[in-house]
Design a protein around this motif. Structure first.
Motif, PDB file in Angstrom:
ATOM      1  N   HIS A 291       0.865  -1.183   0.000  1.00 58.51           N
ATOM      2  CA  HIS A 291       0.000   0.000   0.000  1.00 58.51           C
ATOM      3  C   HIS A 291       0.897   1.228   0.000  1.00 58.51           C
ATOM      4  N   PHE A 292       0.579   2.143  -0.907  1.00 62.37           N
ATOM      5  CA  PHE A 292       1.421   3.330  -1.058  1.00 62.37           C
ATOM      6  C   PHE A 292       0.576   4.597  -1.021  1.00 62.37           C
ATOM      7  N   PHE A 293       1.215   5.687  -0.589  1.00 60.17           N
ATOM      8  CA  PHE A 293       0.601   7.005  -0.659  1.00 60.17           C
ATOM      9  C   PHE A 293       1.594   7.924  -1.351  1.00 60.17           C
ATOM     10  N   ALA A 294       1.141   8.569  -2.408  1.00 65.13           N
ATOM     11  CA  ALA A 294       2.027   9.448  -3.178  1.00 65.13           C
ATOM     12  C   ALA A 294       1.500  10.875  -3.180  1.00 65.13           C
ATOM     13  N   THR A 295       2.405  11.823  -3.019  1.00 63.48           N
ATOM     14  CA  THR A 295       2.106  13.230  -3.238  1.00 63.48           C
ATOM     15  C   THR A 295       2.844  13.599  -4.517  1.00 63.48           C
ATOM     16  N   ILE A 296       2.057  13.999  -5.523  1.00 62.89           N
ATOM     17  CA  ILE A 296       2.620  14.241  -6.851  1.00 62.89           C
ATOM     18  C   ILE A 296       2.277  15.666  -7.278  1.00 62.89           C
ATOM     19  N   VAL A 297       3.305  16.463  -7.521  1.00 61.93           N
ATOM     20  CA  VAL A 297       3.116  17.839  -7.975  1.00 61.93           C
ATOM     21  C   VAL A 297       3.650  17.914  -9.406  1.00 61.93           C
ATOM     22  N   CYS A 298       2.747  18.256 -10.330  1.00 61.24           N
ATOM     23  CA  CYS A 298       3.107  18.210 -11.740  1.00 61.24           C
ATOM     24  C   CYS A 298       2.365  19.326 -12.488  1.00 61.24           C
ATOM     25  N   SER A 299       3.090  20.118 -13.241  1.00 66.88           N
ATOM     26  CA  SER A 299       2.444  21.211 -13.979  1.00 66.88           C
ATOM     27  C   SER A 299       1.491  20.669 -15.051  1.00 66.88           C
ATOM     28  N   ALA A 300       1.699  19.416 -15.486  1.00 69.98           N
ATOM     29  CA  ALA A 300       0.801  18.822 -16.485  1.00 69.98           C
ATOM     30  C   ALA A 300      -0.613  18.619 -15.930  1.00 69.98           C
ATOM     31  N   PHE A 301      -0.774  18.688 -14.602  1.00 72.01           N
ATOM     32  CA  PHE A 301      -2.100  18.545 -13.984  1.00 72.01           C
ATOM     33  C   PHE A 301      -2.940  19.809 -14.129  1.00 72.01           C
ATOM     34  N   THR A 302      -2.330  20.912 -14.485  1.00 66.34           N
ATOM     35  CA  THR A 302      -3.043  22.192 -14.571  1.00 66.34           C
ATOM     36  C   THR A 302      -4.246  22.075 -15.493  1.00 66.34           C
ATOM     37  N   GLY A 303      -5.409  22.480 -14.982  1.00 68.36           N
ATOM     38  CA  GLY A 303      -6.635  22.473 -15.769  1.00 68.36           C
ATOM     39  C   GLY A 303      -7.303  21.112 -15.867  1.00 68.36           C
ATOM     40  N   LYS A 304      -6.748  20.107 -15.179  1.00 66.59           N
ATOM     41  CA  LYS A 304      -7.329  18.768 -15.241  1.00 66.59           C
ATOM     42  C   LYS A 304      -8.047  18.428 -13.936  1.00 66.59           C
ATOM     43  N   LEU A 305      -9.145  17.695 -14.061  1.00 68.53           N
ATOM     44  CA  LEU A 305      -9.862  17.220 -12.885  1.00 68.53           C
ATOM     45  C   LEU A 305      -9.054  16.114 -12.207  1.00 68.53           C
ATOM     46  N   ARG A 306      -9.396  15.845 -10.949  1.00 70.19           N
ATOM     47  CA  ARG A 306      -8.658  14.842 -10.183  1.00 70.19           C
ATOM     48  C   ARG A 306      -8.642  13.483 -10.881  1.00 70.19           C
ATOM     49  N   VAL A 307      -9.761  13.070 -11.458  1.00 69.53           N
ATOM     50  CA  VAL A 307      -9.830  11.777 -12.148  1.00 69.53           C
ATOM     51  C   VAL A 307      -8.820  11.726 -13.288  1.00 69.53           C
ATOM     52  N   ALA A 308      -8.733  12.792 -14.080  1.00 73.61           N
ATOM     53  CA  ALA A 308      -7.787  12.840 -15.195  1.00 73.61           C
ATOM     54  C   ALA A 308      -6.347  12.814 -14.675  1.00 73.61           C
ATOM     55  N   ARG A 309      -6.097  13.479 -13.564  1.00 76.51           N
ATOM     56  CA  ARG A 309      -4.758  13.483 -12.978  1.00 76.51           C
ATOM     57  C   ARG A 309      -4.368  12.063 -12.557  1.00 76.51           C
ATOM     58  N   HIS A 310      -5.301  11.374 -11.894  1.00 70.80           N
ATOM     59  CA  HIS A 310      -5.024  10.009 -11.452  1.00 70.80           C
ATOM     60  C   HIS A 310      -4.780   9.095 -12.655  1.00 70.80           C
ATOM     61  N   GLN A 311      -5.547   9.297 -13.723  1.00 70.13           N
ATOM     62  CA  GLN A 311      -5.359   8.486 -14.929  1.00 70.13           C
ATOM     63  C   GLN A 311      -3.962   8.698 -15.511  1.00 70.13           C
ATOM     64  N   MET A 312      -3.450   9.918 -15.427  1.00 74.35           N
ATOM     65  CA  MET A 312      -2.103  10.201 -15.918  1.00 74.35           C
ATOM     66  C   MET A 312      -1.056   9.415 -15.105  1.00 74.35           C
ATOM     67  N   VAL A 313      -1.276   9.342 -13.794  1.00 74.80           N
ATOM     68  CA  VAL A 313      -0.347   8.601 -12.933  1.00 74.80           C
ATOM     69  C   VAL A 313      -0.448   7.110 -13.236  1.00 74.80           C
ATOM     70  N   TYR A 314      -1.682   6.597 -13.360  1.00 77.69           N
ATOM     71  CA  TYR A 314      -1.857   5.182 -13.693  1.00 77.69           C
ATOM     72  C   TYR A 314      -1.210   4.855 -15.034  1.00 77.69           C
ATOM     73  N   ALA A 315      -1.324   5.769 -15.990  1.00 74.17           N
ATOM     74  CA  ALA A 315      -0.707   5.561 -17.305  1.00 74.17           C
ATOM     75  C   ALA A 315       0.818   5.490 -17.164  1.00 74.17           C
ATOM     76  N   ALA A 316       1.378   6.331 -16.294  1.00 74.27           N
ATOM     77  CA  ALA A 316       2.827   6.315 -16.065  1.00 74.27           C
ATOM     78  C   ALA A 316       3.262   4.987 -15.449  1.00 74.27           C
ATOM     79  N   LEU A 317       2.416   4.429 -14.589  1.00 74.12           N
ATOM     80  CA  LEU A 317       2.749   3.164 -13.930  1.00 74.12           C
ATOM     81  C   LEU A 317       2.484   1.962 -14.836  1.00 74.12           C
ATOM     82  N   GLY A 318       1.539   2.098 -15.751  1.00 64.45           N
ATOM     83  CA  GLY A 318       1.246   1.039 -16.712  1.00 64.45           C
ATOM     84  C   GLY A 318       0.885  -0.284 -16.062  1.00 64.45           C
TER      85      GLY A 318
END
Length: 92
Positions: free
Chosen positions: A30-57
């Motif tokens: 079980h992990f907890f991540a704090t992720i600060v990324c300028s690519a999140f600007t203008g995106k809803l939380r769901v879209a931000r999480h999808q970006m992280v999941y995509a990075a993890l593949g």
């Protein structure tokens, strides 16, 4: 397969997202991540999480059993840090 360490999870995210700040804590399952990324600007939380999941593949399904995350833009991170700093008491 050995459980991933918080450092490995951090490296996986960093490889897929250009982060201004990235912190991962966890126990191997079980992990907890704090992720600060300028690519999140203008995106809803769901879209931000999808970006992280995509990075993890595939690792998200195969190695990482649970990941909670706080996804912030640099502006949100700065504002949150300002709120977290206790105000200096004023003496009258």
């Amino acid at each position: 397969m050995a459980d991933p360490t918080p450092t490995k999870v951090r490296d996986f995210i960093a490889a897929g997202l250009s982060c201004e700040h990235l912190e991962v804590e966890g126990d191997g399952r079980h992990f907890f991540a704090t992720i600060v990324c300028s690519a999140f600007t203008g995106k809803l939380r769901v879209a931000r999480h999808q970006m992280v999941y995509a990075a993890l593949g595939e690792r998200m399904r195969e190695e990482i059993h649970a990941l909670s995350m706080k996804t912030l833009t640099p502006t949100e991170w700065t504002a949150q840090a300002a709120q977290a700093t206790p105000a200096t008491p004023s003496h009258h």
